[in-house]
Motif scaffolding. Sequence first.
Motif, PDB file in Angstrom:
ATOM      1  N   THR A 168      40.517  45.494  -5.259  1.00 16.52           N
ATOM      2  CA  THR A 168      39.622  45.660  -6.473  1.00 16.52           C
ATOM      3  C   THR A 168      40.599  45.063  -7.563  1.00 16.52           C
ATOM      4  OG1 THR A 168      40.330  47.874  -6.738  1.00 16.52           O
ATOM      5  CG2 THR A 168      38.448  47.344  -5.572  1.00 16.52           C
TER       6      THR A 168
ATOM      7  N   HIS B  31      34.096  44.604 -12.852  1.00 19.86           N
ATOM      8  CA  HIS B  31      33.146  45.214 -11.905  1.00 19.86           C
ATOM      9  C   HIS B  31      33.202  46.625 -12.473  1.00 19.86           C
ATOM     10  CE1 HIS B  31      37.043  46.406 -10.005  1.00 19.86           C
ATOM     11  NE2 HIS B  31      36.427  47.340  -9.486  1.00 19.86           N
ATOM     12  N   THR B  32      32.241  47.481 -11.587  1.00 17.70           N
ATOM     13  CA  THR B  32      32.015  48.624 -11.744  1.00 17.70           C
ATOM     14  C   THR B  32      32.154  49.618 -10.566  1.00 17.70           C
ATOM     15  OG1 THR B  32      29.635  48.628 -11.265  1.00 17.70           O
ATOM     16  CG2 THR B  32      30.266  48.157 -13.555  1.00 17.70           C
TER      17      THR B  32
ATOM     18  N   ASP C 213      29.760  51.138  -9.315  1.00 18.51           N
ATOM     19  CA  ASP C 213      28.514  50.891  -8.579  1.00 18.51           C
ATOM     20  C   ASP C 213      28.859  49.602  -7.570  1.00 18.51           C
ATOM     21  OD1 ASP C 213      27.107  53.194  -9.237  1.00 18.51           O
ATOM     22  OD2 ASP C 213      26.164  52.108 -11.086  1.00 18.51           O
ATOM     23  N   ASP C 214      29.479  48.671  -8.135  1.00 18.90           N
ATOM     24  CA  ASP C 214      29.908  47.245  -7.453  1.00 18.90           C
ATOM     25  C   ASP C 214      30.570  47.897  -6.071  1.00 18.90           C
ATOM     26  OD1 ASP C 214      28.505  45.651  -9.115  1.00 18.90           O
ATOM     27  OD2 ASP C 214      30.273  45.663 -10.578  1.00 18.90           O
ATOM     28  N   GLU C 215      31.638  48.713  -6.430  1.00 20.11           N
ATOM     29  CA  GLU C 215      32.457  49.017  -5.097  1.00 20.11           C
ATOM     30  C   GLU C 215      31.625  49.951  -4.360  1.00 20.11           C
ATOM     31  OE1 GLU C 215      36.437  50.074  -8.019  1.00 20.11           O
ATOM     32  OE2 GLU C 215      35.505  51.627  -7.007  1.00 20.11           O
TER      33      GLU C 215
ATOM     34  N   ASN D 193      28.419  49.641  -3.494  1.00 20.00           N
ATOM     35  CA  ASN D 193      27.460  48.558  -3.098  1.00 20.00           C
ATOM     36  C   ASN D 193      28.268  47.725  -1.810  1.00 20.00           C
ATOM     37  OD1 ASN D 193      25.255  49.546  -4.393  1.00 20.00           O
ATOM     38  ND2 ASN D 193      25.647  48.291  -6.054  1.00 20.00           N
ATOM     39  N   ALA D 194      29.426  47.409  -2.167  1.00 19.15           N
ATOM     40  CA  ALA D 194      30.408  46.902  -1.192  1.00 19.15           C
ATOM     41  C   ALA D 194      30.413  47.753   0.067  1.00 19.15           C
ATOM     42  CB  ALA D 194      31.683  46.179  -1.854  1.00 19.15           C
TER      43      ALA D 194
ATOM     44  N   LEU E  17      37.305  42.249  -5.185  1.00 15.17           N
ATOM     45  CA  LEU E  17      35.892  42.806  -6.149  1.00 15.17           C
ATOM     46  C   LEU E  17      36.739  42.776  -7.282  1.00 15.17           C
ATOM     47  CD1 LEU E  17      33.478  43.850  -5.878  1.00 15.17           C
ATOM     48  CD2 LEU E  17      34.324  46.062  -5.222  1.00 15.17           C
TER      49      LEU E  17
ATOM     50  N   ALA F 126      35.053  40.468 -10.188  1.00  8.36           N
ATOM     51  CA  ALA F 126      34.342  39.454 -10.896  1.00  8.36           C
ATOM     52  C   ALA F 126      34.931  38.203 -11.211  1.00  8.36           C
ATOM     53  CB  ALA F 126      33.804  40.143 -12.320  1.00  8.36           C
TER      54      ALA F 126
END
Length: 249
Positions: A187, A213-214, A216-218, A220-221, A240, A242
């Motif tokens: 990240t 990134h957010t 939520d992105d973490e 979802n991954a 992760l 962007a």
Amino acid sequence: MRVNDMVAIISDLQSEPGRAAGKALAAAGANVAGFCSSAKAADTLAQIESAGGKCVLVDGRPANPADAERLVKETLVQFGRIDVLVNNGDPTSTHGRVTGTIFDVTDEEFDGQMDSDAKAIIVLSRTVVPAMAKQGSGSIINFSSVASAGVKGRAMRSLSKAAVNALTCAMALDHGPDGIRVNALLTGPLGGPQFSPEQVQQLASEAALKHLHTRDDEANAILFLSSDQSRSITGALIPLDAGRSLAQH
């Protein structure tokens, strides 16, 4: 992506990334367990259960073998299996962002950072792996950082996260024959109170996608790496951020 009836352990369930992951997994059909202080247990439990999953919480440290064994035992008693392990840190860590060169890192900071980043992964993983190996499947997701490539003024984080990357690849090789996948999320900065709005804008402008990134992105991954849709992915070090770290190449 569904993870129906899966069971996930999150090493630091009280943190922002831990709770985001826990809620995403619960909403997708999983039950969740993890370390959480007694002071934050009620709120954490409510958030996970409101997302749709059952939850087991233990007050302790992932780097402590007795605590790790207690968490795994309680998880197996409650749910009967462990499908996912998210190694995202230690809820008791007090070191925060260790900055500076090797001359700025104290012995206490060195020990604390390596304890929460590397030892915690080893201790909790070796307690979980036998259960995964017995069922012939499992997914371990380690939190790392794009700083693992080496960042000026972040000697300690560069070191500890590089260790996480190497450990991830070694674990993928060692435990693949048991059907266990091991991957890492690298990240980047999220923004937050440590940055001014101007600094956040500058960080975003440096990313290939022009945003940060957010959580939520973490989450979802993590959901993807937990699911069978990633069944052939192991030993991957996945940025992760962007595309912000691309500028460093």
